[in-house]
Design an enzyme around this catalytic site. Sequence first.
Site, PDB file in Angstrom:
ATOM      1  N   TYR A 138      -5.793 -12.255   1.965  1.00  0.00           N
ATOM      2  CA  TYR A 138      -4.480 -12.782   1.589  1.00  0.00           C
ATOM      3  C   TYR A 138      -4.338 -14.294   1.723  1.00  0.00           C
ATOM      4  CZ  TYR A 138      -2.640  -8.238   0.475  1.00  0.00           C
ATOM      5  OH  TYR A 138      -2.425  -7.042  -0.143  1.00  0.00           O
TER       6      TYR A 138
ATOM      7  N   GLU B 158      -0.502  -1.738   3.726  1.00  0.00           N
ATOM      8  CA  GLU B 158      -1.894  -1.330   3.525  1.00  0.00           C
ATOM      9  C   GLU B 158      -2.556  -0.884   4.823  1.00  0.00           C
ATOM     10  OE1 GLU B 158      -3.470  -4.721   1.425  1.00  0.00           O
ATOM     11  OE2 GLU B 158      -2.013  -4.401  -0.189  1.00  0.00           O
TER      12      GLU B 158
END
Length: 382
Positions: free
Chosen positions: A95, A137
């Site tokens: 990310y 997630e």
Amino acid sequence: MLTEETKSIIKSTIPVLEEHGEAITSAFYKHMFAEHPELLNVFNKTNQKLGRQQTALAQTVIAAAKHIDHLEAIIPNVNQIAHKHRALEIKPEHYPIVGENLIWAIQHVLGDAATPEIVDAWTQTYGVIADVFIKMEAALYDEADWKDFAKFKVVAIKQESPDIKSFTVQSDAVTVKPVKAGQYITVKVHPDGEENDALRHYSICSVDITNGLKFAVKRDVAGEEKGMVSNFLHDNVKVGDEILLSAPAGEFVVEADADKSIVLISGGVGMTPIMAMLEDEIAKGRDIKFIHSAYNSEAVPFKDEITKYHNNDKVHFYFNYSETAGRLNKAKLTDIMNGDEEIYMCGSVGFMEAMLEVFNAMDIDRSQVHFEPFGPKMSITI
């Protein structure tokens, strides 16, 4: 927590994003892959070349800006993307890389219009959105039947239609638990002559795992860009070979009340997850209308499975062949549906968009419509 000032800045960028969104995301992917070529082992090359991934990301960013006061409004789409990320083994460490390159792309495309205030606001906003994805997630990783990609042996291959094959696989490395109708697995291969791995999601077409996990693959030869994984599986994989799969994923599952009638509607290879739903819901005794659109009867897959349900009075089959009857439309669906059913549908992005327009014309509430496109979901207007 974003401040009101930050939210106001983000909302002020919506017109610019709508005008330059795909230019920003195209620059983002190009720059990120140049800086981190290892990520080419994860992202779908065909979607990149055809612009699907750029469109999906652009619409995700725009949706986040439009709903900045109530980000929970895009959670259903975030959830679907999170399932795909888990299936692809996207991890928290990815990310910051995405964030850094996205901010770079905004500055690169907008130039002087990307003021320090705008850059700071989007940096903060990306951090909030990334945190939502990472937490969501993490839960999906905890729930997964197995970690990473596991080896499976192909025990059966069946030609379901001229361009669709089903593959049944078994594993000694992991235990396959009961699957949910509508889920998919992810296949990882490394075709000869390619620098990178290739990954692709394929829907599970049966909830019966007695003889193994069964999924279906359409050979993708549309246009100039051929599907790397689908053609590899069709041309190279034989019974006895091993392939790598990640655990089943996806939230496209039937959640209608037990006494509610449902419509299962599909186009082309979109029948794959619908077949698993049909099998599962028939076993539960639910009333079902099954609608499938194909070019002609030869293109219809899973004929053997469909035939065995023809005498079941709980399911009614309707087939539309565009070669002779044209596409599904309001008139045809109005004759079949009463408009009160829960609808579960799957097909190409084009098919889904057309069906959503028909349902709008039929005044069917969008909350009744549940769908899974073969392509990035956010590339469909929400």
